[in-house]
Design an enzyme around this catalytic site. Sequence first.
Site, mmCIF file in Angstrom:
data_model
loop_
_atom_site.group_PDB
_atom_site.id
_atom_site.type_symbol
_atom_site.label_atom_id
_atom_site.label_comp_id
_atom_site.label_asym_id
_atom_site.label_seq_id
_atom_site.Cartn_x
_atom_site.Cartn_y
_atom_site.Cartn_z
ATOM 1 N N SER A 1 0.824 -1.206 0.000
ATOM 2 C CA SER A 1 0.000 0.000 0.000
ATOM 3 C C SER A 1 0.855 1.252 0.000
ATOM 4 O O SER A 1 1.937 1.272 0.570
ATOM 5 C CB SER A 1 -0.912 0.028 1.218
ATOM 6 O OG SER A 1 -1.622 1.255 1.236
ATOM 7 N N LYS B 1 -4.424 -6.639 3.459
ATOM 8 C CA LYS B 1 -4.389 -5.487 2.550
ATOM 9 C C LYS B 1 -5.810 -5.106 2.115
ATOM 10 O O LYS B 1 -6.156 -3.930 2.006
ATOM 11 C CB LYS B 1 -3.522 -5.800 1.317
ATOM 12 C CG LYS B 1 -3.596 -4.774 0.175
ATOM 13 C CD LYS B 1 -3.058 -3.444 0.607
ATOM 14 C CE LYS B 1 -2.986 -2.329 -0.419
ATOM 15 N NZ LYS B 1 -3.600 -2.366 -1.682
ATOM 16 N N HIS C 1 -7.354 -3.250 4.906
ATOM 17 C CA HIS C 1 -6.778 -1.901 4.886
ATOM 18 C C HIS C 1 -7.556 -1.024 3.909
ATOM 19 O O HIS C 1 -7.949 0.095 4.228
ATOM 20 C CB HIS C 1 -5.293 -1.969 4.482
ATOM 21 C CG HIS C 1 -4.727 -0.643 4.058
ATOM 22 N ND1 HIS C 1 -4.979 -0.108 2.815
ATOM 23 C CD2 HIS C 1 -3.965 0.261 4.709
ATOM 24 C CE1 HIS C 1 -4.393 1.084 2.732
ATOM 25 N NE2 HIS C 1 -3.762 1.319 3.862
ATOM 26 N N ASN C 2 -7.781 -1.527 2.711
ATOM 27 C CA ASN C 2 -8.488 -0.732 1.711
ATOM 28 C C ASN C 2 -9.936 -0.465 2.107
ATOM 29 O O ASN C 2 -10.453 0.618 1.878
ATOM 30 C CB ASN C 2 -8.438 -1.425 0.342
ATOM 31 C CG ASN C 2 -7.076 -1.297 -0.312
ATOM 32 O OD1 ASN C 2 -6.061 -1.203 0.368
ATOM 33 N ND2 ASN C 2 -7.040 -1.297 -1.624
ATOM 34 N N GLU D 1 -9.913 2.207 4.539
ATOM 35 C CA GLU D 1 -9.615 3.443 3.796
ATOM 36 C C GLU D 1 -10.904 4.035 3.195
ATOM 37 O O GLU D 1 -11.141 5.239 3.281
ATOM 38 C CB GLU D 1 -8.605 3.088 2.692
ATOM 39 C CG GLU D 1 -8.257 4.188 1.727
ATOM 40 C CD GLU D 1 -7.352 3.627 0.596
ATOM 41 O OE1 GLU D 1 -6.379 2.904 0.889
ATOM 42 O OE2 GLU D 1 -7.646 3.910 -0.571
HETATM 43 P P1 NBP Z 1 -1.128 -2.114 -13.974
HETATM 44 O O1 NBP Z 1 -2.092 -2.689 -13.017
HETATM 45 O O2 NBP Z 1 -1.580 -1.032 -14.856
HETATM 46 O O3 NBP Z 1 -0.517 -3.304 -14.873
HETATM 47 C C1 NBP Z 1 0.376 -3.038 -15.928
HETATM 48 C C2 NBP Z 1 1.471 -4.072 -15.957
HETATM 49 O O4 NBP Z 1 0.922 -5.388 -16.097
HETATM 50 C C3 NBP Z 1 2.401 -3.871 -17.135
HETATM 51 O O5 NBP Z 1 3.712 -4.179 -16.728
HETATM 52 C C4 NBP Z 1 1.872 -4.908 -18.118
HETATM 53 O O6 NBP Z 1 2.814 -5.294 -19.075
HETATM 54 C C5 NBP Z 1 1.569 -6.026 -17.203
HETATM 55 N N1 NBP Z 1 0.729 -7.084 -17.770
HETATM 56 C C6 NBP Z 1 -0.590 -7.091 -18.108
HETATM 57 BR BR1 NBP Z 1 -1.680 -5.631 -17.982
HETATM 58 N N2 NBP Z 1 -1.010 -8.256 -18.570
HETATM 59 C C7 NBP Z 1 0.075 -9.047 -18.587
HETATM 60 C C8 NBP Z 1 0.293 -10.400 -19.013
HETATM 61 N N3 NBP Z 1 -0.711 -11.141 -19.458
HETATM 62 N N4 NBP Z 1 1.541 -10.882 -18.914
HETATM 63 C C9 NBP Z 1 2.545 -10.133 -18.452
HETATM 64 N N5 NBP Z 1 2.393 -8.851 -18.023
HETATM 65 C C10 NBP Z 1 1.183 -8.321 -18.099
HETATM 66 O O7 NBP Z 1 0.193 -1.617 -13.205
HETATM 67 P P2 NBP Z 1 0.336 -0.809 -11.828
HETATM 68 O O8 NBP Z 1 -0.637 0.322 -11.731
HETATM 69 O O9 NBP Z 1 1.795 -0.519 -11.725
HETATM 70 O O10 NBP Z 1 -0.052 -1.858 -10.706
HETATM 71 C C11 NBP Z 1 0.598 -3.123 -10.577
HETATM 72 C C12 NBP Z 1 -0.095 -3.901 -9.488
HETATM 73 O O11 NBP Z 1 0.014 -3.179 -8.263
HETATM 74 C C13 NBP Z 1 -1.586 -4.110 -9.712
HETATM 75 O O12 NBP Z 1 -1.951 -5.375 -9.279
HETATM 76 C C14 NBP Z 1 -2.217 -3.056 -8.846
HETATM 77 O O13 NBP Z 1 -3.518 -3.394 -8.443
HETATM 78 C C15 NBP Z 1 -1.262 -3.015 -7.680
HETATM 79 N N6 NBP Z 1 -1.248 -1.776 -6.919
HETATM 80 C C16 NBP Z 1 -1.333 -0.580 -7.532
HETATM 81 C C17 NBP Z 1 -1.289 0.586 -6.780
HETATM 82 C C18 NBP Z 1 -1.357 1.916 -7.452
HETATM 83 O O14 NBP Z 1 -1.398 2.930 -6.742
HETATM 84 N N7 NBP Z 1 -1.359 1.983 -8.776
HETATM 85 C C19 NBP Z 1 -1.160 0.520 -5.405
HETATM 86 C C20 NBP Z 1 -1.042 -0.707 -4.807
HETATM 87 C C21 NBP Z 1 -1.092 -1.849 -5.560
HETATM 88 P P3 NBP Z 1 2.912 -4.519 -20.499
HETATM 89 O O15 NBP Z 1 3.777 -3.329 -20.243
HETATM 90 O O16 NBP Z 1 3.557 -5.506 -21.393
HETATM 91 O O17 NBP Z 1 1.520 -4.160 -20.909
#
Ligand code: NBP
Length: 479
Positions: A128, A182, A185-186, A189
């Site tokens: 988080s 987690k 937590h959400n 939130e």
């Molecule tokens: P995203 O949730 O937007 O995912 C994008 C990533 O997933 C890219 O690296 C993409 O690769 C990869 N991907 C996908 Br989509 N499908 C795939 C597949 N079939 N095989 C391999 N790679 C694949 O990214 P994020 O916002 O950085 O979040 C990552 C994780 O962290 C998520 O689970 C999210 O829920 C969690 N999270 C996010 C936050 C936040 O604030 N954003 C906070 C806490 C947790 P590509 O580049 O090749 O498309």
Amino acid sequence: TQANIGVVGLAVMGSNLARNLASREGNTVAIYNRSPQKTRDLVDEHPEAGFVASESIEDFAASLSKPRTALIMVKAGAGTDAVIDQLVAVFEPGDIIVDGGNALFTDTIRREKAIRETGINFVGAGISGGEEGALLGPSIMPGGSAESWETLGPILRSIAAVAEGEPCVTHVGTDGAGHFVKMIHNGIEYADMQLIAEAYDLIRRGTGKSPAEIAEVFAAWNKGELESYLIEITAEVLRQVDAKTGRPLVDVIVDEAGAKGTGAWTVQTALDLGIPVSGIAEAVFARSLSSKPAQRKAASDLPGPSESWQVTDADAFIEDVRLALYASKIIAYSQGFDEIVAGAEEYDWDIKKGAIAKIWRGGCIIRAQFLNRITEAYDADPRLVALVTAPYFRDAVTKAQAAWRRVVTAAAQAGIPSPAFSSSLAYYDGLRADRLPAALVQGQRDFFGAHTYKRIDGPGAFHTLWSGDRSEIEAVDTH
Ligand code: NBP
């Protein structure tokens, strides 16, 4: 070069975590992303990180020292399963796969069970803190085996947020425990945000203060027992003026709140576990209601109260709202921890409640001073049955309850929706009630469905012959 940790998935979260890892002494970080351009960009933009970059999963595995440890940060769901399959194909027994995405905890339980058969360790870790937390220090909630925690612990401790000298990470429990916590937590939130939003709405409509003036109220609250990241950013948002129109930004933002689903998961799971997380549920529902423009438009001419509402003493009212917010927040956390206790029982996790409150003090969205009080309550009594009954919280709601009732009454009379404030108060009154009308519900259930009831004066289950002579019979235990 061999890396001691790898990151798969280089969108915003993965690349920031990879940079965070690389910035800590002793770490060499391997990186891999499905689309190679993201990997190349990250290497180009951050030469200081010394990344070991790969453009195939085989090269990525080969670049890791043993036991190989990889952190997956991809879109939760099918993306996670796809990456796990690729890693399992190239990893060996003893290696560790960490899913740091927002996975549903039951998916984590399923994945851990399947992967365990290969001898590879699978760890679901809730992370988080959003983008900034990932880069500078998130709150991390890892599940998985105690064995993987031995390798993973030092690495995660090195990148986690630090609160009062302690890293915001602890081994939560086995398999899905980390993602479960987690999720809670959400959920909390969501409740926290909704309560703050209701407080703002009541103050604005009750006192006529401007958003900028209310920002000062929140800034002042942030110096007291409500001190928290969410109160702090609320003041920032309320202060913001829209460059285009010169109006408060909050007045030009469309009033339809979005959601990514983790709040709903918390409530769905609570329903399955039979835990009344009414504060969280009302927060999720309030977002749903806000996002129904057609229904809201159709209902917009339904009547409200006939008399207009005027707060006579603005300062006194604001203090009442502050107390109502604090009491309602205590209820939301109490309910959230009830769900943690129930989940731990259902899934056989040894979750230390005090340790969870501690790792939420830094890095994450609900970080707050207040969490120290929760840790103290569980340290003093690890078997505490309801957080709100611990001495500190008992004292707080005792001080707040009259104000809380005044605020909920005023909101109802003024026709201002306060679902989280009022449901929290209803929960509080339900919890402390000597007798509940649940007795009548049992009577009704026995009437139409012969569901039986227990008597206050002895053991056994009973049924009244409602359609016969209305005498009572003892129900036969068929087990
Ligand atoms: P995203 O949730 O937007 O995912 C994008 C990533 O997933 C890219 O690296 C993409 O690769 C990869 N991907 C996908 Br989509 N499908 C795939 C597949 N079939 N095989 C391999 N790679 C694949 O990214 P994020 O916002 O950085 O979040 C990552 C994780 O962290 C998520 O689970 C999210 O829920 C969690 N999270 C996010 C936050 C936040 O604030 N954003 C906070 C806490 C947790 P590509 O580049 O090749 O498309």
